[in-house]
Write a protein that holds these residues in place. Structure first.
Motif, PDB file in Angstrom:
ATOM      1  N   ILE A 248       0.801  -1.231   0.000  1.00 53.59           N
ATOM      2  CA  ILE A 248       0.000   0.000   0.000  1.00 53.59           C
ATOM      3  C   ILE A 248       0.830   1.274   0.000  1.00 53.59           C
ATOM      4  O   ILE A 248       0.311   2.361  -0.286  1.00 53.59           O
ATOM      5  CB  ILE A 248      -0.982   0.032   1.194  1.00 53.59           C
ATOM      6  N   ALA A 249       2.124   1.200   0.322  1.00 53.59           N
ATOM      7  CA  ALA A 249       2.955   2.407   0.452  1.00 53.59           C
ATOM      8  C   ALA A 249       3.366   2.948  -0.907  1.00 53.59           C
ATOM      9  O   ALA A 249       3.322   2.249  -1.921  1.00 53.59           O
ATOM     10  CB  ALA A 249       4.191   2.095   1.288  1.00 53.59           C
ATOM     11  N   GLY A 250       3.781   4.214  -0.908  1.00 48.57           N
ATOM     12  CA  GLY A 250       4.386   4.781  -2.104  1.00 48.57           C
ATOM     13  C   GLY A 250       3.708   6.034  -2.605  1.00 48.57           C
ATOM     14  O   GLY A 250       2.598   6.398  -2.191  1.00 48.57           O
ATOM     15  N   ALA A 251       4.398   6.728  -3.492  1.00 48.70           N
ATOM     16  CA  ALA A 251       3.907   7.970  -4.073  1.00 48.70           C
ATOM     17  C   ALA A 251       2.592   7.744  -4.808  1.00 48.70           C
ATOM     18  O   ALA A 251       2.317   6.642  -5.305  1.00 48.70           O
ATOM     19  CB  ALA A 251       4.949   8.543  -5.027  1.00 48.70           C
ATOM     20  N   ASP A 252       1.787   8.799  -4.875  1.00 50.56           N
ATOM     21  CA  ASP A 252       0.484   8.706  -5.520  1.00 50.56           C
ATOM     22  C   ASP A 252       0.142  10.061  -6.125  1.00 50.56           C
ATOM     23  O   ASP A 252       0.039  11.056  -5.404  1.00 50.56           O
ATOM     24  CB  ASP A 252      -0.573   8.296  -4.492  1.00 50.56           C
ATOM     25  N   ALA A 253      -0.040  10.096  -7.426  1.00 46.74           N
ATOM     26  CA  ALA A 253      -0.364  11.363  -8.098  1.00 46.74           C
ATOM     27  C   ALA A 253      -1.678  11.944  -7.589  1.00 46.74           C
ATOM     28  O   ALA A 253      -1.891  13.163  -7.690  1.00 46.74           O
ATOM     29  CB  ALA A 253      -0.440  11.122  -9.608  1.00 46.74           C
ATOM     30  N   LYS A 254      -2.547  11.106  -7.036  1.00 41.47           N
ATOM     31  CA  LYS A 254      -3.833  11.589  -6.544  1.00 41.47           C
ATOM     32  C   LYS A 254      -3.744  12.136  -5.128  1.00 41.47           C
ATOM     33  O   LYS A 254      -4.728  12.666  -4.604  1.00 41.47           O
ATOM     34  CB  LYS A 254      -4.868  10.468  -6.621  1.00 41.47           C
ATOM     35  N   ASP A 255      -2.602  11.981  -4.486  1.00 40.44           N
ATOM     36  CA  ASP A 255      -2.378  12.527  -3.148  1.00 40.44           C
ATOM     37  C   ASP A 255      -1.023  13.222  -3.133  1.00 40.44           C
ATOM     38  O   ASP A 255       0.010  12.575  -2.922  1.00 40.44           O
ATOM     39  CB  ASP A 255      -2.425  11.426  -2.088  1.00 40.44           C
ATOM     40  N   PRO A 256      -0.984  14.522  -3.344  1.00 43.94           N
ATOM     41  CA  PRO A 256       0.302  15.227  -3.400  1.00 43.94           C
ATOM     42  C   PRO A 256       1.053  15.236  -2.079  1.00 43.94           C
ATOM     43  O   PRO A 256       2.230  15.580  -2.040  1.00 43.94           O
ATOM     44  CB  PRO A 256      -0.089  16.648  -3.830  1.00 43.94           C
ATOM     45  N   THR A 257       0.385  14.841  -0.970  1.00 41.12           N
ATOM     46  CA  THR A 257       1.095  14.772   0.312  1.00 41.12           C
ATOM     47  C   THR A 257       1.776  13.419   0.505  1.00 41.12           C
ATOM     48  O   THR A 257       2.511  13.248   1.475  1.00 41.12           O
ATOM     49  CB  THR A 257       0.132  15.009   1.491  1.00 41.12           C
ATOM     50  N   ALA A 258       1.536  12.466  -0.373  1.00 39.19           N
ATOM     51  CA  ALA A 258       2.201  11.171  -0.266  1.00 39.19           C
ATOM     52  C   ALA A 258       3.675  11.334  -0.614  1.00 39.19           C
ATOM     53  O   ALA A 258       4.037  12.002  -1.596  1.00 39.19           O
ATOM     54  CB  ALA A 258       1.546  10.148  -1.194  1.00 39.19           C
ATOM     55  N   SER A 259       4.533  10.724   0.177  1.00 34.13           N
ATOM     56  CA  SER A 259       5.975  10.878   0.009  1.00 34.13           C
ATOM     57  C   SER A 259       6.449  10.303  -1.318  1.00 34.13           C
ATOM     58  O   SER A 259       5.978   9.260  -1.779  1.00 34.13           O
ATOM     59  CB  SER A 259       6.708  10.176   1.151  1.00 34.13           C
ATOM     60  N   LEU A 260       7.432  10.987  -1.918  1.00 40.56           N
ATOM     61  CA  LEU A 260       8.059  10.511  -3.147  1.00 40.56           C
ATOM     62  C   LEU A 260       9.222   9.578  -2.869  1.00 40.56           C
ATOM     63  O   LEU A 260       9.814   9.026  -3.799  1.00 40.56           O
ATOM     64  CB  LEU A 260       8.551  11.704  -3.975  1.00 40.56           C
ATOM     65  N   ASP A 261       9.558   9.386  -1.579  1.00 39.69           N
ATOM     66  CA  ASP A 261      10.648   8.479  -1.234  1.00 39.69           C
ATOM     67  C   ASP A 261      10.346   7.075  -1.740  1.00 39.69           C
ATOM     68  O   ASP A 261       9.211   6.591  -1.627  1.00 39.69           O
ATOM     69  CB  ASP A 261      10.847   8.422   0.285  1.00 39.69           C
ATOM     70  N   PRO A 262      11.353   6.386  -2.288  1.00 30.51           N
ATOM     71  CA  PRO A 262      11.115   5.017  -2.745  1.00 30.51           C
ATOM     72  C   PRO A 262      10.729   4.109  -1.586  1.00 30.51           C
ATOM     73  O   PRO A 262      11.160   4.300  -0.445  1.00 30.51           O
ATOM     74  CB  PRO A 262      12.455   4.606  -3.360  1.00 30.51           C
ATOM     75  N   VAL A 263       9.915   3.124  -1.883  1.00 26.58           N
ATOM     76  CA  VAL A 263       9.468   2.162  -0.866  1.00 26.58           C
ATOM     77  C   VAL A 263      10.468   1.015  -0.813  1.00 26.58           C
ATOM     78  O   VAL A 263      10.698   0.339  -1.811  1.00 26.58           O
ATOM     79  CB  VAL A 263       8.068   1.628  -1.189  1.00 26.58           C
ATOM     80  N   PRO A 264      11.070   0.778   0.329  1.00 30.31           N
ATOM     81  CA  PRO A 264      12.056  -0.316   0.423  1.00 30.31           C
ATOM     82  C   PRO A 264      11.382  -1.677   0.495  1.00 30.31           C
ATOM     83  O   PRO A 264      10.162  -1.777   0.666  1.00 30.31           O
ATOM     84  CB  PRO A 264      12.786  -0.001   1.733  1.00 30.31           C
TER      85      PRO A 264
END
Length: 483
Positions: A248-264
């Motif tokens: 479920i983790a990771g960046a999301d264009a539909k949520d600009p507050t979601a972190s752009l950091d890669p998911v390990p």
């Protein structure tokens, strides 16, 4: 192809167990391995779960909505894909459920609110879409307090703790905690604004991972206080929680507050142990106002980590009395904004607790709010500095062990006791740091005990690693309520 569902029904307590564990109490990753090896069919697993829900949830009230037909269709699709050699990963064919504030296209998302019982979203929340993309089977939507605050709407039956109905099932993600603990799903999603992943996990003997704020998209998730809302997994082990978070983790264009950091890869360090890991302890935090059962459990957990080779570091955590006091008006203001489209226009359809919170938020002045925000910035800085001296912090989830429902109702009328309850949870919602809740014992009355570890921003991997090491050395997460 013949589905296992078409064969005589499995006596799964006998034919599908791991070291005596019934099918419905297998860990998520344990079930996933059996599905991948084709020892267990996704269809059989889903049907067994739906049968168990039908048998038990009339008493437990953990589900707001059961999606039986859709779940069976998803299970059949997963089975066909796996039979064809297409395996999506460790959630493929695994039955899970989500807190009923995550939008589901074509199915109602009520958020614990009578006012939203007929609200049917047009699209899935990002977290739901990602679960489906991983091949998970969505059993249904799990009950929560009204608007994800502290109390249920008067028209809604509250979930009951499967260990003992007289004991508190936790805060707003109580449906997620009850269903996962009772074997009515193999993992679930909850949300945490002041402790609502951690309290239900502690109450129900589960492992819960509150990720860093921004690690998981909130698109399509009904808001309580957006700057403190965290969506995360509730499961039976740290490894299971890590699997769910990785999906479920990771960046999301539909949520600009979601972190752009890669998911390990959250499982990459599982099995590496905790030798040399610095575990920070503040003796005052772990003793002031803490009852004897909780204090003993914290001491045992500390000694377990020490025996595993971790370095126990005595620290002084930041002062959080003001932060907890600030949490209430900040949450109220953000809730007022979140509900502005229908409140106060439909005030009479709200329950009294959520209505009073929104009213309080509408009365906070701009200058008061700005002072809160400045103090919050300072708290974040102080908390971040602590992680220069420790890799994780070991702290209680709550100061008292397994309270009864009656005790919690009385506590709600005493502001100082409510503040004491939130002392170890709300500060990490204010700062956005990740935490993992781990079962750590059983009370004399046979109820679960738990503690939490906190880590630096975006360092959920260390929490999964440390949690897995603790669970390799202990058995508390393997305890389950009796039916």
């Amino acid at each position: 192809m013949q589905h296992l569902l078409d064969l005589p029904r499995l006596r799964y307590s006998d034919s599908a167990n791991t070291a005596g564990t019934a099918l419905h109490y297998l860990g998520l990753t344990e079930l996933a391995a059996r599905i991948r090896s084709r020892e267990i069919s996704p269809v059989a697993a889903a049907r067994a779960q739906l049968d168990r829900i039908a048998s038990l949830d009339g008493t437990l009230h953990s589900y707001a909505l059961v999606l039986a037909d859709a779940a069976m269709a998803q299970a059949e699709a997963a089975e066909a894909e796996i039979e064809a050699g297409f395996y999506r990963g460790p959630l493929h064919g695994v039955p899970v459920a989500v807190k009923d504030l995550c939008d589901t296209a074509g199915f109602a998302t009520a958020g614990g609110m009578a006012i939203h019982r007929t609200r049917i979203p047009a699209e899935d929340a990002t977290v739901v879409r990602r679960l489906k993309g991983a091949g998970a089977v969505l059993l249904g939507k799990l009950q929560l307090t009204e608007g994800a605050y502290s109390d249920h709407h008067p028209a809604i039956e509250a979930p009951r703790n499967p260990w003992h109905a007289e004991h508190w099932p936790g805060m707003s993600s109580s449906g997620s905690g009850v269903a996962t603990a009772a074997g009515l799903c193999y993992g679930s999603l909850g949300s945490d604004t002041g402790g609502s992943i951690r309290f239900p996990c502690a109450a129900n003997g589960l492992t819960g991972l509150k990720p860093s704020w921004g690690r998981v998209s909130r698109h399509g998730v009904l808001a309580l206080a957006p700057s403190m809302d965290h969506v995360g997994p509730m499961a039976r082990s740290a490894v299971d929680a890590g699997v769910l978070l990785g999906v479920i983790a990771g960046a999301d264009a539909k949520d600009p507050t979601a972190s752009l950091d890669p998911v390990p890869d959250y499982l990459s360090a599982v099995g590496h142990g905790v030798r040399g890991l610095r575990i920070g302890i503040d003796a005052a935090w772990n003793s002031d106002g803490v009852d004897s059962a909780t204090a003993a459990m914290l001491a045992d957990a500390t000694e377990t980590f020490r025996a595993l080779g971790a370095r126990i570091v005595e620290l002084r955590f930041p002062e959080v009395v003001q932060a907890v006091a600030d949490w209430f008006p900040l949450c109220a203001v953000e809730a007022a904004v979140a509900h502005a489209a229908i409140y106060p226009a439909r005030k009479n359809e709200y329950g009294p607790v959520l209505a009073s919170v929104i009213e309080a938020g509408r009365s906070v002045s701009g200058t008061e709010l700005q002072r809160i925000l400045l103090r919050r910035m300072e708290l974040r800085g102080h908390m971040a500095a602590v992680f220069g001296d420790a890799d994780v912090l070991l702290i209680p989830v709550q100061p008292f062990a397994s309270p009864t429902v009656a005790a919690m109702q009385a506590l709600a009328e005493t502001p100082s006791l409510v503040s004491a309850l939130l002392r170890c949870t709300a500060p990490f919602d204010m700062t956005g740091h990740p935490t993992i809740t781990l079962p750590g014992g059983i009370t004399d009355a046979g109820m679960p005990l738990a503690f939490q570890l906190a880590a630096a921003h975006m360092d959920e991997a260390t929490l999964v690693r440390a949690g897995a090491a603790f669970q390799d050395a202990t058995h508390w997460h393997r305890r389950h309520p009796s039916d």
